[in-house]
Design a protein around this motif. Structure first.
Motif, PDB file in Angstrom:
ATOM      1  N   ASP A  97       0.821  -1.214   0.000  1.00  0.00           N
ATOM      2  CA  ASP A  97       0.000   0.000   0.000  1.00  0.00           C
ATOM      3  C   ASP A  97       0.852   1.260   0.000  1.00  0.00           C
ATOM      4  OD1 ASP A  97      -2.680   1.225   0.138  1.00  0.00           O
ATOM      5  OD2 ASP A  97      -1.998   1.944   2.088  1.00  0.00           O
ATOM      6  N   LEU A  98       1.974   1.240   0.732  1.00  0.00           N
ATOM      7  CA  LEU A  98       2.873   2.397   0.729  1.00  0.00           C
ATOM      8  C   LEU A  98       3.392   2.678  -0.674  1.00  0.00           C
ATOM      9  CD1 LEU A  98       4.922   1.778   4.005  1.00  0.00           C
ATOM     10  CD2 LEU A  98       3.353   3.675   3.564  1.00  0.00           C
ATOM     11  N   GLN A  99       3.689   1.628  -1.429  1.00  0.00           N
ATOM     12  CA  GLN A  99       4.157   1.830  -2.802  1.00  0.00           C
ATOM     13  C   GLN A  99       3.041   2.355  -3.692  1.00  0.00           C
ATOM     14  OE1 GLN A  99       7.373   1.726  -4.021  1.00  0.00           O
ATOM     15  NE2 GLN A  99       7.612   1.743  -1.789  1.00  0.00           N
ATOM     16  N   ARG A 100       1.840   1.877  -3.471  1.00  0.00           N
ATOM     17  CA  ARG A 100       0.710   2.405  -4.259  1.00  0.00           C
ATOM     18  C   ARG A 100       0.529   3.899  -3.986  1.00  0.00           C
ATOM     19  NH1 ARG A 100      -2.507  -2.500  -2.795  1.00  0.00           N
ATOM     20  NH2 ARG A 100      -2.372  -3.921  -4.583  1.00  0.00           N
ATOM     21  N   GLN A 101       0.638   4.277  -2.705  1.00  0.00           N
ATOM     22  CA  GLN A 101       0.481   5.691  -2.349  1.00  0.00           C
ATOM     23  C   GLN A 101       1.544   6.549  -3.029  1.00  0.00           C
ATOM     24  OE1 GLN A 101       0.258   6.271   1.925  1.00  0.00           O
ATOM     25  NE2 GLN A 101      -0.966   4.435   2.174  1.00  0.00           N
ATOM     26  N   ARG A 102       2.725   5.976  -3.233  1.00  0.00           N
ATOM     27  CA  ARG A 102       3.827   6.708  -3.874  1.00  0.00           C
ATOM     28  C   ARG A 102       3.832   6.529  -5.383  1.00  0.00           C
ATOM     29  NH1 ARG A 102       7.976   4.159   0.561  1.00  0.00           N
ATOM     30  NH2 ARG A 102       7.398   5.484   2.320  1.00  0.00           N
ATOM     31  N   HIS A 103       2.807   5.855  -5.915  1.00  0.00           N
ATOM     32  CA  HIS A 103       2.723   5.584  -7.354  1.00  0.00           C
ATOM     33  C   HIS A 103       3.965   4.855  -7.856  1.00  0.00           C
ATOM     34  CE1 HIS A 103      -0.824   8.118  -7.295  1.00  0.00           C
ATOM     35  NE2 HIS A 103      -0.121   9.086  -6.740  1.00  0.00           N
ATOM     36  N   CYS A 104       4.524   4.027  -6.974  1.00  0.00           N
ATOM     37  CA  CYS A 104       5.670   3.170  -7.301  1.00  0.00           C
ATOM     38  C   CYS A 104       6.916   3.964  -7.688  1.00  0.00           C
ATOM     39  CB  CYS A 104       5.328   2.174  -8.412  1.00  0.00           C
ATOM     40  SG  CYS A 104       3.906   1.121  -8.042  1.00  0.00           S
ATOM     41  N   VAL A 105       7.004   5.199  -7.226  1.00  0.00           N
ATOM     42  CA  VAL A 105       8.144   6.061  -7.558  1.00  0.00           C
ATOM     43  C   VAL A 105       9.143   6.062  -6.407  1.00  0.00           C
ATOM     44  CG1 VAL A 105       8.852   8.443  -8.039  1.00  0.00           C
ATOM     45  CG2 VAL A 105       6.737   7.535  -9.039  1.00  0.00           C
ATOM     46  N   GLY A 106      10.420   5.943  -6.735  1.00  0.00           N
ATOM     47  CA  GLY A 106      11.483   6.142  -5.756  1.00  0.00           C
ATOM     48  C   GLY A 106      12.086   4.891  -5.164  1.00  0.00           C
ATOM     49  N   GLY A 107      11.334   3.796  -5.134  1.00  0.00           N
ATOM     50  CA  GLY A 107      11.876   2.574  -4.555  1.00  0.00           C
ATOM     51  C   GLY A 107      12.084   2.701  -3.057  1.00  0.00           C
ATOM     52  N   CYS A 108      13.027   1.931  -2.551  1.00  0.00           N
ATOM     53  CA  CYS A 108      13.334   1.953  -1.120  1.00  0.00           C
ATOM     54  C   CYS A 108      14.377   3.037  -0.829  1.00  0.00           C
ATOM     55  CB  CYS A 108      13.874   0.596  -0.683  1.00  0.00           C
ATOM     56  SG  CYS A 108      14.475   0.556   1.019  1.00  0.00           S
ATOM     57  N   PRO A 109      14.110   3.943   0.100  1.00  0.00           N
ATOM     58  CA  PRO A 109      15.100   4.989   0.399  1.00  0.00           C
ATOM     59  C   PRO A 109      16.453   4.435   0.841  1.00  0.00           C
ATOM     60  CG  PRO A 109      12.972   5.586   1.305  1.00  0.00           C
ATOM     61  CD  PRO A 109      12.845   4.170   0.828  1.00  0.00           C
ATOM     62  N   ILE A 110      16.443   3.333   1.583  1.00  0.00           N
ATOM     63  CA  ILE A 110      17.716   2.733   1.995  1.00  0.00           C
ATOM     64  C   ILE A 110      18.356   2.013   0.813  1.00  0.00           C
ATOM     65  CG2 ILE A 110      18.873   1.230   3.658  1.00  0.00           C
ATOM     66  CD1 ILE A 110      16.427   1.436   5.444  1.00  0.00           C
ATOM     67  N   GLY A 111      17.548   1.250   0.085  1.00  0.00           N
ATOM     68  CA  GLY A 111      18.071   0.517  -1.056  1.00  0.00           C
ATOM     69  C   GLY A 111      18.635   1.425  -2.129  1.00  0.00           C
ATOM     70  N   SER A 112      17.980   2.570  -2.357  1.00  0.00           N
ATOM     71  CA  SER A 112      18.479   3.513  -3.358  1.00  0.00           C
ATOM     72  C   SER A 112      19.847   4.056  -2.980  1.00  0.00           C
ATOM     73  CB  SER A 112      17.482   4.667  -3.523  1.00  0.00           C
ATOM     74  OG  SER A 112      16.240   4.200  -3.990  1.00  0.00           O
ATOM     75  N   LEU A 113      20.013   4.363  -1.703  1.00  0.00           N
ATOM     76  CA  LEU A 113      21.327   4.818  -1.230  1.00  0.00           C
ATOM     77  C   LEU A 113      22.359   3.714  -1.354  1.00  0.00           C
ATOM     78  CD1 LEU A 113      20.169   6.778   1.943  1.00  0.00           C
ATOM     79  CD2 LEU A 113      21.294   7.784  -0.051  1.00  0.00           C
ATOM     80  N   ALA A 114      21.957   2.489  -1.042  1.00  0.00           N
ATOM     81  CA  ALA A 114      22.893   1.361  -1.104  1.00  0.00           C
ATOM     82  C   ALA A 114      23.388   1.127  -2.524  1.00  0.00           C
ATOM     83  CB  ALA A 114      22.227   0.096  -0.558  1.00  0.00           C
ATOM     84  N   SER A 115      22.489   1.221  -3.507  1.00  0.00           N
ATOM     85  CA  SER A 115      22.889   0.979  -4.890  1.00  0.00           C
ATOM     86  C   SER A 115      23.913   2.001  -5.363  1.00  0.00           C
ATOM     87  CB  SER A 115      21.669   0.993  -5.804  1.00  0.00           C
ATOM     88  OG  SER A 115      21.092   2.292  -5.857  1.00  0.00           O
ATOM     89  N   GLU A 116      23.872   3.200  -4.794  1.00  0.00           N
ATOM     90  CA  GLU A 116      24.795   4.253  -5.212  1.00  0.00           C
ATOM     91  C   GLU A 116      26.078   4.285  -4.390  1.00  0.00           C
ATOM     92  OE1 GLU A 116      24.630   9.046  -6.282  1.00  0.00           O
ATOM     93  OE2 GLU A 116      22.918   8.074  -5.336  1.00  0.00           O
ATOM     94  N   LEU A 117      26.006   3.865  -3.127  1.00  0.00           N
ATOM     95  CA  LEU A 117      27.127   4.096  -2.216  1.00  0.00           C
ATOM     96  C   LEU A 117      27.898   2.847  -1.797  1.00  0.00           C
ATOM     97  CD1 LEU A 117      25.330   6.611   0.185  1.00  0.00           C
ATOM     98  CD2 LEU A 117      27.063   7.176  -1.536  1.00  0.00           C
ATOM     99  N   ALA A 118      27.302   1.676  -1.945  1.00  0.00           N
ATOM    100  CA  ALA A 118      27.900   0.471  -1.359  1.00  0.00           C
ATOM    101  C   ALA A 118      29.322   0.214  -1.849  1.00  0.00           C
ATOM    102  CB  ALA A 118      27.018  -0.742  -1.638  1.00  0.00           C
ATOM    103  N   ASP A 119      29.589   0.481  -3.119  1.00  0.00           N
ATOM    104  CA  ASP A 119      30.915   0.230  -3.664  1.00  0.00           C
ATOM    105  C   ASP A 119      31.824   1.455  -3.610  1.00  0.00           C
ATOM    106  OD1 ASP A 119      30.279  -2.393  -4.276  1.00  0.00           O
ATOM    107  OD2 ASP A 119      29.631  -1.919  -6.318  1.00  0.00           O
TER     108      ASP A 119
END
Length: 206
Positions: free
Chosen positions: A100-122
């Motif tokens: 439901d949280l994703q529906r409310q966001r219209h599936c935009v943005g993904g996970c705030p933690i996951g998005s940071l991880a994809s950019e910063l982990a390496d």
């Protein structure tokens, strides 16, 4: 809470710091870390450069504060369900909340933690450790609920709460990424439903 210089903050100083972090978190969620400059953050937060650097010596320090902020926000959005994932109905309610949280966001943005991880982990070892700790907190909440179910005999003795929780969180992250890409909650629903099915299989057979 100390500043970058190690001084304890006044209530006004704490509010200013939180405003800076919230502004940075919103910008980095929309634009990514690389696409967000400290000048962007300063303007969005309505502070001077001297104020910004009073609380954060550099962008890396600000990014780590954003990781902490986003971790708290993500976990808080799932409460009180996240603290009581100790039954199949509770897990189903949590699954429904995530979708439901994703529906409310219209599936935009993904996970705030996951998005940071994809950019910063390496790129940033310290940030990677902070992100791993955030995911560990999330996984621990799922694991604790599953462990309580096993202790009550609602899961078989051979059930491994740690492994089931890790698989569930991993499925969740993959589902969020696919949902962000497709702009549909179908991938997230499928991933979480498969995870819950794997937990149901571990219930005793009567």
């Amino acid at each position: 809470m100390p500043t970058s210089a190690g001084h304890r903050l006044t209530p006004k100083g704490r509010a200013t710091r939180e405003r800076i972090v919230a502004a940075a978190a919103a910008l980095m969620f929309d634009r990514g870390v690389a696409g967000t400059s400290t000048e962007d953050v300063r303007a969005a937060a309505g502070v001077s450069s001297s104020q910004l650097y009073h609380y954060f010596e550099n962008k890396q320090q600000l990014v780590r504060a954003v990781i902490a902020h986003q971790t708290e926000a993500v976990l808080a959005a799932q409460e009180p369900l996240l603290s009581r994932l100790d039954s199949l109905p509770a897990l189903q309610a949590w699954r429904d909340l995530i979708v439901d949280l994703q529906r409310q966001r219209h599936c935009v943005g993904g996970c705030p933690i996951g998005s940071l991880a994809s950019e910063l982990a390496d790129a940033d070892p310290e940030a990677r450790q902070d992100l791993a700790a955030g995911f560990a907190r999330w996984g621990s909440a799922i694991r604790d609920g599953l462990a309580a179910m096993r202790d009550r005999g609602e899961l078989r003795e051979e059930a491994d709460p740690e492994r089931l929780a890790l698989a569930t969180l991993t499925a969740l992250q993959g589902g969020l990424l696919m949902t962000q890409t497709s702009r549909s909650t179908a991938p997230l629903e499928a991933a979480l439903d498969m995870s819950l099915d794997a937990i149901r299989v571990m219930a005793p057979q009567h």
